[in-house]
Design an enzyme around this catalytic site. Structure first.
Site, mmCIF file in Angstrom:
data_model
loop_
_atom_site.group_PDB
_atom_site.id
_atom_site.type_symbol
_atom_site.label_atom_id
_atom_site.label_comp_id
_atom_site.label_asym_id
_atom_site.label_seq_id
_atom_site.Cartn_x
_atom_site.Cartn_y
_atom_site.Cartn_z
ATOM 1 N N ARG A 70 1.709 -4.354 6.443
ATOM 2 C CA ARG A 70 1.122 -3.563 5.753
ATOM 3 C C ARG A 70 1.956 -2.440 5.681
ATOM 4 O O ARG A 70 2.607 -1.934 6.815
ATOM 5 C CB ARG A 70 -0.374 -3.169 6.099
ATOM 6 C CG ARG A 70 -0.914 -2.059 5.121
ATOM 7 C CD ARG A 70 -2.498 -1.876 5.502
ATOM 8 N NE ARG A 70 -3.006 -1.024 4.432
ATOM 9 C CZ ARG A 70 -4.283 -1.034 4.008
ATOM 10 N NH1 ARG A 70 -5.202 -1.797 4.836
ATOM 11 N NH2 ARG A 70 -4.674 -0.234 3.243
ATOM 12 N N ARG A 87 -0.843 8.995 -10.055
ATOM 13 C CA ARG A 87 -0.927 7.870 -9.190
ATOM 14 C C ARG A 87 -0.365 6.553 -9.855
ATOM 15 O O ARG A 87 0.211 5.810 -9.126
ATOM 16 C CB ARG A 87 -2.378 7.681 -8.634
ATOM 17 C CG ARG A 87 -3.276 8.603 -7.748
ATOM 18 C CD ARG A 87 -4.426 8.204 -7.378
ATOM 19 N NE ARG A 87 -4.663 7.051 -6.948
ATOM 20 C CZ ARG A 87 -4.435 6.426 -5.811
ATOM 21 N NH1 ARG A 87 -4.101 7.448 -4.886
ATOM 22 N NH2 ARG A 87 -4.625 5.170 -5.475
ATOM 23 N N ASN A 120 1.266 3.553 -3.049
ATOM 24 C CA ASN A 120 1.596 3.826 -4.190
ATOM 25 C C ASN A 120 1.103 5.151 -4.649
ATOM 26 O O ASN A 120 2.057 6.020 -5.436
ATOM 27 C CB ASN A 120 1.239 2.783 -5.312
ATOM 28 C CG ASN A 120 1.893 1.297 -5.184
ATOM 29 O OD1 ASN A 120 2.620 1.113 -4.368
ATOM 30 N ND2 ASN A 120 1.360 0.452 -5.779
ATOM 31 N N GLY A 121 -0.069 5.488 -4.428
ATOM 32 C CA GLY A 121 -0.618 6.840 -4.789
ATOM 33 C C GLY A 121 0.094 7.843 -4.125
ATOM 34 O O GLY A 121 0.408 8.706 -4.865
ATOM 35 N N ASP A 146 0.825 -1.198 0.087
ATOM 36 C CA ASP A 146 -0.014 -0.058 0.061
ATOM 37 C C ASP A 146 0.809 1.290 0.060
ATOM 38 O O ASP A 146 1.972 1.145 0.573
ATOM 39 C CB ASP A 146 -0.905 0.003 1.196
ATOM 40 C CG ASP A 146 -2.029 0.952 1.148
ATOM 41 O OD1 ASP A 146 -2.493 1.376 -0.043
ATOM 42 O OD2 ASP A 146 -2.663 1.497 2.275
ATOM 43 N N GLU A 153 0.945 -12.574 13.159
ATOM 44 C CA GLU A 153 1.611 -11.439 13.597
ATOM 45 C C GLU A 153 1.409 -10.258 12.809
ATOM 46 O O GLU A 153 2.005 -10.599 11.586
ATOM 47 C CB GLU A 153 2.918 -11.727 14.232
ATOM 48 C CG GLU A 153 3.410 -12.858 15.137
ATOM 49 C CD GLU A 153 2.487 -12.361 16.523
ATOM 50 O OE1 GLU A 153 2.452 -11.171 16.849
ATOM 51 O OE2 GLU A 153 2.103 -13.151 17.204
ATOM 52 N N SER A 205 -7.939 -5.625 -4.938
ATOM 53 C CA SER A 205 -8.837 -5.927 -4.006
ATOM 54 C C SER A 205 -9.972 -6.102 -4.780
ATOM 55 O O SER A 205 -10.507 -5.280 -5.617
ATOM 56 C CB SER A 205 -8.950 -5.342 -2.713
ATOM 57 O OG SER A 205 -9.579 -4.026 -2.987
ATOM 58 N N GLU A 223 -12.586 -4.607 -3.619
ATOM 59 C CA GLU A 223 -13.038 -3.211 -3.525
ATOM 60 C C GLU A 223 -12.358 -2.041 -4.245
ATOM 61 O O GLU A 223 -12.653 -1.191 -4.565
ATOM 62 C CB GLU A 223 -12.737 -2.776 -2.097
ATOM 63 C CG GLU A 223 -13.808 -3.324 -1.076
ATOM 64 C CD GLU A 223 -13.437 -4.722 -0.741
ATOM 65 O OE1 GLU A 223 -11.992 -4.890 -0.857
ATOM 66 O OE2 GLU A 223 -14.510 -5.562 -0.690
ATOM 67 N N ASN A 224 -11.149 -2.645 -5.042
ATOM 68 C CA ASN A 224 -10.455 -1.627 -5.607
ATOM 69 C C ASN A 224 -11.227 -1.150 -7.254
ATOM 70 O O ASN A 224 -10.913 -0.238 -7.932
ATOM 71 C CB ASN A 224 -8.900 -2.102 -6.042
ATOM 72 C CG ASN A 224 -8.063 -2.008 -4.878
ATOM 73 O OD1 ASN A 224 -7.302 -2.779 -4.672
ATOM 74 N ND2 ASN A 224 -8.336 -0.792 -4.216
#
Ligand code: IPE
Ligand code: IPE
Ligand code: MG
Length: 238
Positions: A182, A33, A22-23, A20, A201, A65, A67-68
């Site tokens: 992440r 972006r 990149n933009g 996560d 973890e 994802s 959602e993307n």
């Protein structure tokens, strides 16, 4: 990569990573972006080399994802083409490194046929490799994966149990996640491997994905090695 401080006996078998930022990386540089997505390719390759050096057997990365699809059409279109060309550009190199490429996610009508074709070719080319499995989560959502798994069990009239559901996930051979990373400072799961990471973890790093390198991976593994995994019990398992 500084792996001197790491315990070779406690390398996580399965590392998952939400790539996560990149933009934001691009915006900080006055770029588009999509330039940030392009810059993420080098980060991915470096992370793969780092994972191989560390002896990690499973690396799973979140590339797109469920959602993307909410993103602007131009960005979505770019990501489809970019992922297709990345596979064509990189699969021989990954094959030579002994990487087995796999995909998890929904193969629905929105994913371009030509991308699906390159995905299948990459899987086929590398299917006998045994050094590391690189799973690319594409059009992936943890909730969709669970719905698909439960649907297939219900359709067969099979009994529901944890092991039955696990056996119907997109890749039933995938082991549970040990270390879940992440980048970009966001502290969210965003629907990534919600079943497989139940006892992972979690490590959140501030670095934006295009700046991520094998050294960051080694630091995350170091943090993982400091953790006491109890799995609901009382004593460390190791
Ligand atoms: C991650 O970077 C890549 C994808 C989701 C495809 P982003 O595009 O989410 O970057 P930010 O979070 O907007 O900075
Ligand atoms: C998660 O990042 C998906 C990928 C990295 C592919 P997002 O940037 O889409 O997640 P949110 O919207 O910040 O939760
Ligand atoms: Mg993001």
């Amino acid at each position: 990569m500084d792996i001197s401080g790491l315990d070779p006996d406690r390398i996580p078998a399965h590392v998952a990573c939400v790539m996560d930022g990149n933009g934001r990386w691009a915006q900080q540089r006055g770029l588009k972006r999509t330039d940030g997505h392009s810059a993420g390719e080098e980060a991915l390759l470096d992370a793969i080399h780092g994972a191989l050096d560390l002896g990690i057997s499973w690396l799973t990365v979140y590339a797109f994802s469920t959602e993307n699809w909410r993103r602007p059409t131009d960005e979505v279109r770019f990501l489809m083409g970019f992922n297709e060309s990345l596979l064509v550009r990189r699969r021989d190199e990954l094959h030579e490194l002994g990487v087995r490429i796999r995909f998890i996610g929904r193969r629905d009508w929105r994913v371009p046929k030509r991308l699906l074709k390159q995905m299948d070719r990459s899987v086929d080319l590398t299917k006998h490799n045994a050094r590391m499995t690189l799973t690319i989560a594409f059009n992936y959502g943890g909730r969709a994966e669970l719905v698909d798994a439960v649907k297939s069990l219900v359709d067969e009239g099979a009994k529901l149990s944890e092991s039955a559901i696990a056996s119907r996930l997109y890749d039933p051979e995938m082991p549970e996640v040990d270390l879940w990373i992440r980048t970009s400072g966001e502290h969210r799961i965003s629907n990534f491997l919600i079943w497989q990471a139940a006892y992972a973890e979690l490590v959140f790093v501030e670095t934006l994905w295009p700046d991520f390198r094998r050294e960051h991976l080694a630091v995350a593994v170091g943090e993982y090695q400091q953790r006491d995994r109890r799995f609901g019990g009382l004593k460390s398992q190791s």
